[in-house]
Design an enzyme around this catalytic site. Sequence first.
Site, PDB file in Angstrom:
ATOM      1  N   GLY A 643       1.987 125.907  44.140  1.00 48.16           N
ATOM      2  CA  GLY A 643       1.714 124.725  42.848  1.00 48.16           C
ATOM      3  C   GLY A 643       2.365 123.575  43.133  1.00 48.16           C
ATOM      4  N   GLY A 715      13.011 113.856  52.006  1.00 46.38           N
ATOM      5  CA  GLY A 715      11.688 114.596  52.337  1.00 46.38           C
ATOM      6  C   GLY A 715      12.138 116.186  53.435  1.00 46.38           C
ATOM      7  N   ASP A 756      13.509 132.001  58.371  1.00 43.59           N
ATOM      8  CA  ASP A 756      11.972 131.104  58.601  1.00 43.59           C
ATOM      9  C   ASP A 756      13.315 130.018  58.353  1.00 43.59           C
ATOM     10  OD1 ASP A 756       9.050 130.049  56.134  1.00 43.59           O
ATOM     11  OD2 ASP A 756       9.396 129.871  58.406  1.00 43.59           O
TER      12      ASP A 756
HETATM   13  O1  ACK Z   1       7.832 116.953  53.845  1.00 43.94           O
HETATM   14  P1  ACK Z   1       7.854 116.389  52.713  1.00 43.94           P
HETATM   15  O2  ACK Z   1       7.544 115.037  51.150  1.00 43.94           O
HETATM   16  O3  ACK Z   1       9.013 117.013  51.681  1.00 43.94           O
HETATM   17  O4  ACK Z   1       6.694 117.945  51.644  1.00 43.94           O
HETATM   18  C1  ACK Z   1       7.328 118.412  51.198  1.00 43.94           C
HETATM   19  C2  ACK Z   1       6.431 118.739  49.850  1.00 43.94           C
HETATM   20  O5  ACK Z   1       7.682 119.203  49.093  1.00 43.94           O
HETATM   21  C3  ACK Z   1       6.317 120.330  49.189  1.00 43.94           C
HETATM   22  O6  ACK Z   1       7.138 121.248  50.059  1.00 43.94           O
HETATM   23  C4  ACK Z   1       9.018 117.760  49.321  1.00 43.94           C
HETATM   24  N1  ACK Z   1       9.822 118.685  49.007  1.00 43.94           N
HETATM   25  C5  ACK Z   1      10.455 120.395  48.889  1.00 43.94           C
HETATM   26  N2  ACK Z   1      11.242 120.556  48.000  1.00 43.94           N
HETATM   27  C6  ACK Z   1      11.603 118.708  47.377  1.00 43.94           C
HETATM   28  C7  ACK Z   1      13.212 118.132  47.118  1.00 43.94           C
HETATM   29  N3  ACK Z   1      13.757 119.162  47.203  1.00 43.94           N
HETATM   30  N4  ACK Z   1      12.894 117.184  47.313  1.00 43.94           N
HETATM   31  C8  ACK Z   1      12.183 116.746  47.966  1.00 43.94           C
HETATM   32  N5  ACK Z   1      10.315 116.472  48.832  1.00 43.94           N
HETATM   33  C9  ACK Z   1      10.906 117.997  48.075  1.00 43.94           C
HETATM   34  C10 ACK Z   1       8.375 118.443  51.240  1.00 43.94           C
END
Ligand code: ACK
Length: 993
Positions: A643, A715, A756
């Site tokens: 999701g 991110g 991974d």
């Molecule tokens: O590269 P991003 O901005 O960082 O895009 C991915 C996206 O969700 C799908 O995994 C972002 N993401 C995942 N976990 C977090 C988190 N804890 N804080 C901020 N962004 C997140 C991730």
Amino acid sequence: MDCNPRSLLYILLLLSSCVTSAFPIIYPPNEVNLLDSKASQGELGWISYPSHGWEEISGVDEHYTPIRTFQVCNVMEYSQNNWLRTNWIPRQSAQKVYVELKFTLRDCNSIPLVLGTCKETFNLLYLETDDDQGSHFREHQFSKIDTIAADESFTQTDLGDRILKLNTEVREVGPVSKKGFYLAFQDVGACVALVSVRVYFKKCPYTVRNLASFPDTVPMDSQSLVEVKGSCVNHSKEEEPPRMYCSTEGEWLVPIGKCLCNPGHEERSNTCQMCRAGFYKSTLGNMECSKCPPHSFSHHEGSLHCGCEKNYFRAEGDPASMACTRPPSAPRNVISSINETSVILDWSWPEDAGGRKDVTFIVVCKRCRGVADNGSISGTQHCEPCRSSVRFLPRATGLQNTTVTVGDLLAHTNYTFEIEAQNGVSSLAPKMRQYAAVTITTNQAAPSPVTVIRKEKTSRNSVSLSWQEPERPNGIILDYEIKYYEKEEQETSYTILRARGCNVTLNGLKPNTAYLLQIRARTAAGYGASSPSFQFETSPDSFSISSESSQVVLIAISSSVAIILLTVLLYVLIGRFCCRSKSKHPDEKRLQFGNGHLRLPGIRTYVDPHTYEDPSQAVHEFAKELDASCIAIDKVVGAGEFGEVCSGRLKLPSKKEICVAIKTLKGGYTDKQRRDFLAEASIMGQFDHPNIIRLEGVVTRSKPVMIVIEYMENGSLDSFLRKHDAQFTGIQLVGMLRGIASGMKYLSDMGYVHRDLAARNILVNSNLVCKVSDFGLSRVLEDDPEAAYTTRGGKIPIRWTAPEAIAYRKFTSASDAWSYGIVLWEVMSYGERPYWEMSNQDVIKAVDEGYRLPPPMDCPATLYQLMLDCWQKERNNRPKFEQIVSILDKLIRNPGSLKITANTTSRPANLLLDRSSSEAPSMGTMGDWMDGMRTLPCKEAFSGVSYSSCDTLAKTSTEDLKKVGVTIVGPQKKIVSSLKALESHNKNGPVPV
Ligand code: ACK
């Protein structure tokens, strides 16, 4: 010429007698004489009647042998009836007799004036009697045999003379049955001289045929043959009963059967004679004796075999014709190649096979003590036979090839192997046996598998097991790894625990479920092979209570409830006490998770949430349930497999609002998807480390199901780096890398293998702190867009994965170390894609052939060296995360070392480096760092500064730099900010942007 015919005959006979000769009279061997008038030199004494008839006179025969003859020649008178009767002739064994008459007879024409009275024949008669009747003679008692006439009376000579011709007539008489008989010659007026009379019968004479002797045999009178059995000659044996037939003519017919000479004898002239000295004959038969074979002798006649010379032997099955042989010499050139606890022994064929072809080898294993320092066995060694568990391949005895593999030896143990060449006579000459010996010392080896596992106690959710130490520990067992999984899941997810002792209790199991479990022991040499799979089942969820026992059960339940209440009370009290006490080390907190799983002192282990039947049970064990009303979703920041990923805020009662990331489970999910989704929270919830993404809690009781985690402003690391290409200092990059390594160290200490690890799965916060994220088991890989299906069916992110994990799914902390090396490369190349656009297959091939990624542009040599170390093919040679952390710490303390780069040229587009030629220069000391600093424009700046530590340097101000001559503002700032960053990192960890 005298006209008296009798005198004419007489003269002839006298003339003949003038020349005497001693011709021996030879008769055919099958004729037995009963009477031979020639044999008698004196008067024969036959009866002549009337007395003026037949007349006995001496003469010579055709060979001029003196003989006695009878003659009559009353040719001038009528009515002649002159009888001549022989003496009584004993019949002996004769059945039929032959009468041979030699006589001369004048034809009447040659005698003048005898016409009418002269005859040219005489009669032959016989009389059988049982005794000699002496002179008693009666004509009528005789029976006529035949009238005898001459064939020819005269023979014409070359000179025209007429010579009397000697006639020979033979008549058969028989059958005769009385003891004897007489012959009579009746003359009725002829002129006849009876030169000789021979009476004989025929027999088959003694003979030897086919080494069987046949006695004299008198044939039957009738036409039938007489069957005669032969007897084997001396020193012979019947092969087939010898037989022959005797004919009426005294001839042997149809020999059947034969005899064979005994051993030690050969056939010579119808006899069996002893073999001569130096010869032998070991078998029955009519072959000749053979010469003694090499290295043997026979001093006596009649030898059955030849004795062997000294030190030569004959094996039991050896034929007598075979040379005597001896044991072989020792095998030569023994070579041993040791592989842990097995050894391959090779040797050369012995120089002397002893004259035999049946050479085999035997290897005797001895365990010896008393080895000198140089490896050779000392004089006082003690050797004992090796244990029966030592394995020989193909076997220890009867080896036909000159090699053997000996396995299952003890580690670090001295062994002596005696290799002996044997042949068929080795057992006969124990003193002559020789062997070659080789002494070896086995190496370190991993323990043998655990083979005995016992189930001690089972309940709904747990099972207690014990096992026996491996038969060959091959060292001190450090711990055991227990891996188990649901049988139905077929190892797609499993849990690994470690135990120091030989027992464990597995908690958090699903009721009424079959599990498979494997145990392996670990020593300094590494893990041994896993035990065979051991199956156990947990107890059923519900059980029925019989009416009889219901009361007892009720009491038990009441007691249990009371105990539980007491425990909860105690737990609350202790919990309060603990909360009030100073906060603990995160790792110690970890030990407070009370799911009943194994907690080994000093070893923190991660618990596989899949071992819980109900994921919500596991998730609530490790994650806090949040009320959805405390969460405010702001925006969607990305998409995960289950999701959207959103950013938002979490406001817990009496707590400050914090930014969070919210992972949601989209609607219409299956049970498995829900379980897998929440598994990540269950895993994350077990970790508590500054470099591991922190779980705030979960929402499972309302929809959407959510996982709430700390918000990471920057991110994912890969996209973050790409956005900020070349914008960070080396120290900043190393700081980020150090954080990732530290998080990974924590995970590996917990026994968690990430599988991974990649920059895309590292999250970065506003302080540039990197945290490892994206947990799960197989799901992680299913979820990863980088993961590709391998030939073995698993989905693997090829570019980030160690070769052994790709090849046979050997995922370990060492394979995580490989992935860390790739992350290191990604970081140093600011988010470059590893191996660029190469296909996965080409990547696998290149890596397998020893090629490695080249150093990213301007990459410090030490970091590139670290990458290469992480990419060691042999996983045990890769650095542990603890070592990586310590290396990076050193670099942070000595940032100058980062100035030495692994490459001077620009970044290669697609060139991989051959691992063997890619050694990076190293740098790690404060001096190195200073050297690095000297490459700056102000390289002389620090020449006068005395420094002792990073701390001292970190306190350096721009004023200090001015003092040492760094007056230009740019370099000043750069140096000071680097030193500040160093100081900040030493104090607080990663350096903020
Ligand atoms: O590269 P991003 O901005 O960082 O895009 C991915 C996206 O969700 C799908 O995994 C972002 N993401 C995942 N976990 C977090 C988190 N804890 N804080 C901020 N962004 C997140 C991730």
